[in-house]
Write an enzyme that holds these catalytic residues in place. Sequence first.
Site, PDB file in Angstrom:
ATOM      1  N   CYS B  14       0.793  -1.220  -0.001  1.00  0.00           N
ATOM      2  CA  CYS B  14       0.073   0.186   0.076  1.00  0.00           C
ATOM      3  C   CYS B  14       0.981   1.352   0.092  1.00  0.00           C
ATOM      4  O   CYS B  14       0.519   2.144   0.751  1.00  0.00           O
ATOM      5  CB  CYS B  14      -1.017  -0.105   1.126  1.00  0.00           C
ATOM      6  SG  CYS B  14      -2.559   1.097   0.988  1.00  0.00           S
ATOM      7  N   GLY B  15       1.781   1.214  -1.074  1.00  0.00           N
ATOM      8  CA  GLY B  15       2.780   2.491  -1.010  1.00  0.00           C
ATOM      9  C   GLY B  15       2.226   3.302  -2.276  1.00  0.00           C
ATOM     10  O   GLY B  15       0.639   3.383  -2.096  1.00  0.00           O
ATOM     11  N   VAL B  17       1.616   3.278  -5.347  1.00  0.00           N
ATOM     12  CA  VAL B  17       0.677   2.669  -6.445  1.00  0.00           C
ATOM     13  C   VAL B  17      -0.468   1.906  -5.629  1.00  0.00           C
ATOM     14  O   VAL B  17      -1.592   2.180  -5.875  1.00  0.00           O
ATOM     15  CB  VAL B  17       1.354   1.320  -7.111  1.00  0.00           C
ATOM     16  CG1 VAL B  17       0.409   0.781  -8.115  1.00  0.00           C
ATOM     17  CG2 VAL B  17       2.741   2.192  -7.976  1.00  0.00           C
ATOM     18  N   SER B  19      -1.697   2.437  -2.828  1.00  0.00           N
ATOM     19  CA  SER B  19      -2.975   3.442  -1.956  1.00  0.00           C
ATOM     20  C   SER B  19      -3.785   3.922  -3.021  1.00  0.00           C
ATOM     21  O   SER B  19      -4.945   4.262  -2.895  1.00  0.00           O
ATOM     22  CB  SER B  19      -2.277   4.506  -1.232  1.00  0.00           C
ATOM     23  OG  SER B  19      -1.316   5.268  -2.093  1.00  0.00           O
ATOM     24  N   ARG B  48       3.738  -3.416   5.388  1.00  0.00           N
ATOM     25  CA  ARG B  48       4.942  -3.748   6.247  1.00  0.00           C
ATOM     26  C   ARG B  48       4.642  -3.054   7.612  1.00  0.00           C
ATOM     27  O   ARG B  48       5.024  -3.486   8.734  1.00  0.00           O
ATOM     28  CB  ARG B  48       6.195  -3.665   5.661  1.00  0.00           C
ATOM     29  CG  ARG B  48       6.784  -4.823   4.864  1.00  0.00           C
ATOM     30  CD  ARG B  48       8.106  -4.565   4.705  1.00  0.00           C
ATOM     31  NE  ARG B  48       8.169  -3.250   3.848  1.00  0.00           N
ATOM     32  CZ  ARG B  48       9.322  -2.836   3.106  1.00  0.00           C
ATOM     33  NH1 ARG B  48      10.448  -3.340   3.431  1.00  0.00           N
ATOM     34  NH2 ARG B  48       9.159  -1.679   2.397  1.00  0.00           N
ATOM     35  N   ILE B 138       0.811   3.271 -19.938  1.00  0.00           N
ATOM     36  CA  ILE B 138       0.695   2.906 -21.379  1.00  0.00           C
ATOM     37  C   ILE B 138       0.094   1.683 -21.708  1.00  0.00           C
ATOM     38  O   ILE B 138       0.847   0.768 -21.314  1.00  0.00           O
ATOM     39  CB  ILE B 138       1.975   3.276 -22.051  1.00  0.00           C
ATOM     40  CG1 ILE B 138       2.705   4.516 -21.574  1.00  0.00           C
ATOM     41  CG2 ILE B 138       1.916   3.183 -23.382  1.00  0.00           C
ATOM     42  CD1 ILE B 138       4.031   4.747 -22.059  1.00  0.00           C
ATOM     43  N   GLU B 192      15.534   8.127  -7.613  1.00  0.00           N
ATOM     44  CA  GLU B 192      15.348   7.890  -5.881  1.00  0.00           C
ATOM     45  C   GLU B 192      16.954   8.054  -5.470  1.00  0.00           C
ATOM     46  O   GLU B 192      17.750   8.350  -6.137  1.00  0.00           O
ATOM     47  CB  GLU B 192      15.301   6.222  -5.992  1.00  0.00           C
ATOM     48  CG  GLU B 192      14.022   5.941  -6.397  1.00  0.00           C
ATOM     49  CD  GLU B 192      13.654   4.488  -6.380  1.00  0.00           C
ATOM     50  OE1 GLU B 192      13.792   3.956  -5.410  1.00  0.00           O
ATOM     51  OE2 GLU B 192      13.006   3.744  -7.254  1.00  0.00           O
ATOM     52  N   LYS B 207      12.047  -4.559 -18.401  1.00  0.00           N
ATOM     53  CA  LYS B 207      11.001  -4.278 -19.343  1.00  0.00           C
ATOM     54  C   LYS B 207      11.266  -4.899 -20.612  1.00  0.00           C
ATOM     55  O   LYS B 207      10.280  -5.320 -21.361  1.00  0.00           O
ATOM     56  CB  LYS B 207      10.702  -2.876 -19.365  1.00  0.00           C
ATOM     57  CG  LYS B 207      10.087  -2.426 -17.813  1.00  0.00           C
ATOM     58  CD  LYS B 207      10.333  -0.973 -17.835  1.00  0.00           C
ATOM     59  CE  LYS B 207       9.504  -0.373 -16.507  1.00  0.00           C
ATOM     60  NZ  LYS B 207      10.254   1.172 -16.310  1.00  0.00           N
TER      61      LYS B 207
END
Lengths: 433, 433
Positions: B14-15, B17, B19, B48, B138, B192, B207
Amino acid sequence: MMRTRPLKVALLGCGVVGSEVARIMTTHADDLAARIGAPVELAGVAVRRPSRVREGIDPALVTTDATALVKRGDIDVVVEVIGGIEPARTLITTAFEYGASVVSANKALLAQDGAALHAAAEEHGEDLYYEAAVAGAIPLIRPLRESLAGDKVNRVLGIVNGTTNFILDKMDSTGAGYQEALDEATALGYAEADPTADVEAFDAAAKAAILAGIAFHTRVRLDDVYREGMTEVTSADFASAREMGCTIKLLAICERAADGASVTARVHPAMIPLTHPLASVRGAYNAVFVESDAAGQLMFYGPGAGGAPTASAVLGDLVAVCRNRLSGSTGPGESAYAALPVSPMGDVVTRYHISLDVADKPGVLAQVATVFAEHGVSIDTVRQQGRLDGSGEASLVVVTHRASDASLTGTVEALRKLDTVRGVASIMRVEGE
Amino acid sequence: MMRTRPLKVALLGCGVVGSEVARIMTTHADDLAARIGAPVELAGVAVRRPSRVREGIDPALVTTDATALVKRGDIDVVVEVIGGIEPARTLITTAFEYGASVVSANKALLAQDGAALHAAAEEHGEDLYYEAAVAGAIPLIRPLRESLAGDKVNRVLGIVNGTTNFILDKMDSTGAGYQEALDEATALGYAEADPTADVEAFDAAAKAAILAGIAFHTRVRLDDVYREGMTEVTSADFASAREMGCTIKLLAICERAADGASVTARVHPAMIPLTHPLASVRGAYNAVFVESDAAGQLMFYGPGAGGAPTASAVLGDLVAVCRNRLSGSTGPGESAYAALPVSPMGDVVTRYHISLDVADKPGVLAQVATVFAEHGVSIDTVRQQGRLDGSGEASLVVVTHRASDASLTGTVEALRKLDTVRGVASIMRVEGE
């Protein structure tokens, strides 16, 4: 795990698209079988002129009786690439009745009768797929209908007609007039002998209706789409656009109103900023720009027409429909639950670029500005330019803030009545800002 | 026809994305229910740090025991947005064992263990969807896997990492060096604190593996992808690129060999012409250019990361998986039937831009040209430029015709041994022509 009994496909129409579909079904038979999980077999090809030689197609498969082919009873999927309303509509509904699913590239029919065709498909438990109906090879229906199924689409802004984009691009890049650019498009095969469907935006309007319906989960018919062709766009308009840092594109625009309670769909030439991704779509290419709540801004770009690209979209649908058939399911049907009202053009809110021919004397600007103010249309910029031809006339270019189309129409009517306004040279909407 | 019993969703993570997924599931609950044909209910959220306040999420749903949540037995769909290999992998396979389908955004895991996860999904008759794993919002996996299922993809050329595109775009537009541009990306939250995964192209390589696998119906693992980061791209490289009418992008390139019998996948910085649609992809945007037999050239463009865009992709998959569940079917699984060999980097054929520091005296060009010739690398253009610093050195810029990476490597090794070559300042591949 491969089923050995083939799925049978009836191909209705064997022109530019149909012949490519047949060709790829033959040359890529092994790949298609592997991807579907069963072989696919071309069971029959309905054509109008059976005498024409069709390379690579077994003459024994060719028939002029499309109805009998569809009614054979052993057909799994009917691929309709005839176009037009009839006999395509009757053949498609007959296909459903006789237990076949349908893949169609028929934008005109889908825009006019999509709801009834979807209902017929659902009634008989069959699939109706039509990725090829909008923007040729560009995956658009599937992304809108499936990838964005968890999102809220607010606007679709698209270049969905390659012929007109070719013409406008040519006018922009070479300074050519409309007729000259059209002649070149015709010579190169980008425009048909009768270009009406393209240049008067009937083709783009049909696509706008289909896109708006899917994007907003609402039935949008061809009649709901405001339509304005691009035959009156001039070199002068392009010069005006460049002065604003814009170019001119024929845009299909589907919008959710700011309050979310209604939608609009329209097709017309418009100025868009050169920095907008759609501005750099060149030649006969298509591109569709989608704005949604969560995903933000997406763009889909590619060839919007042509035999092979359209066949690619048809075959993608064919694979999906065949897979559904093997698993005993159907894909997503019509989604029109939102049932939002489609507002008339007068409710559309946008910006306008207006060129006026006016008398070159004091007080004209004040008069003109008063008319805009009286109609509640706020002016962003005005540029006045005296002519050097001794005519005593001047040009006045007005760019407005956002206003409703109805207010703008009222403004223009009032402007035409002013003695000092000799004529309204052009009105162009400004989009994509 | 709406089923009233809700489909139950377990959210793992629940970070940023997760949330957003939870938020949209709440705010758009009616739309999701209408599109699926049944309500969806957030049945549990595994995190966590349970003490962190999560606006809009019922605290009673929050648990630290992801395994127990997945094993509850009444979960229909597990949404995995934890990332990383473990515990995500075990949780996903456990979900399948306990009768749930899975939607994941986990590129690292899919690139490393996609085949095993697909096999586990198939064994249990469940779906595994992961549109969000590549290029965020996308639509790319679905178009490649479904829309182009009847076509033959020959090349995928993509900007699939927003952080590095932001840095390169900044270097290009402002003349900044790598470190300065990275610092700005960090300050703005695009990079980051430890940017290694992005700038060393680990993220893009994962990817590329996923895209190549889907595009070529062949298993391509992360280890199969050649990877070169972009930390050594300099302002001088951008100046060289501009002289060639190019810019520099970090590209993920998946190609079918000319003979069709093998494929390659690689990620590295490369020059591409300014006229290529990928050249104008700015900032942190992503775009993927696809070339196929029938469709021709397609491009998909949009935000490649971020909470809401990634959630849009996750929710599109969630709707699809729920629909499949209601109809008792599953979507297309892994398609690896083609099983083409993945060739090593040495087999890749492309063009090269090489900058050499050489002694400024007669005969150098002849020596250098001889080395290229001996290795079978044909030269397109050479530009020699004496330095004004009195060092007695000159720059030699060589642009080659298409040659294999192995030949080029051999050439460069031999060049380094020449007395007159003081150093190889840069080697950059030239793509997209």
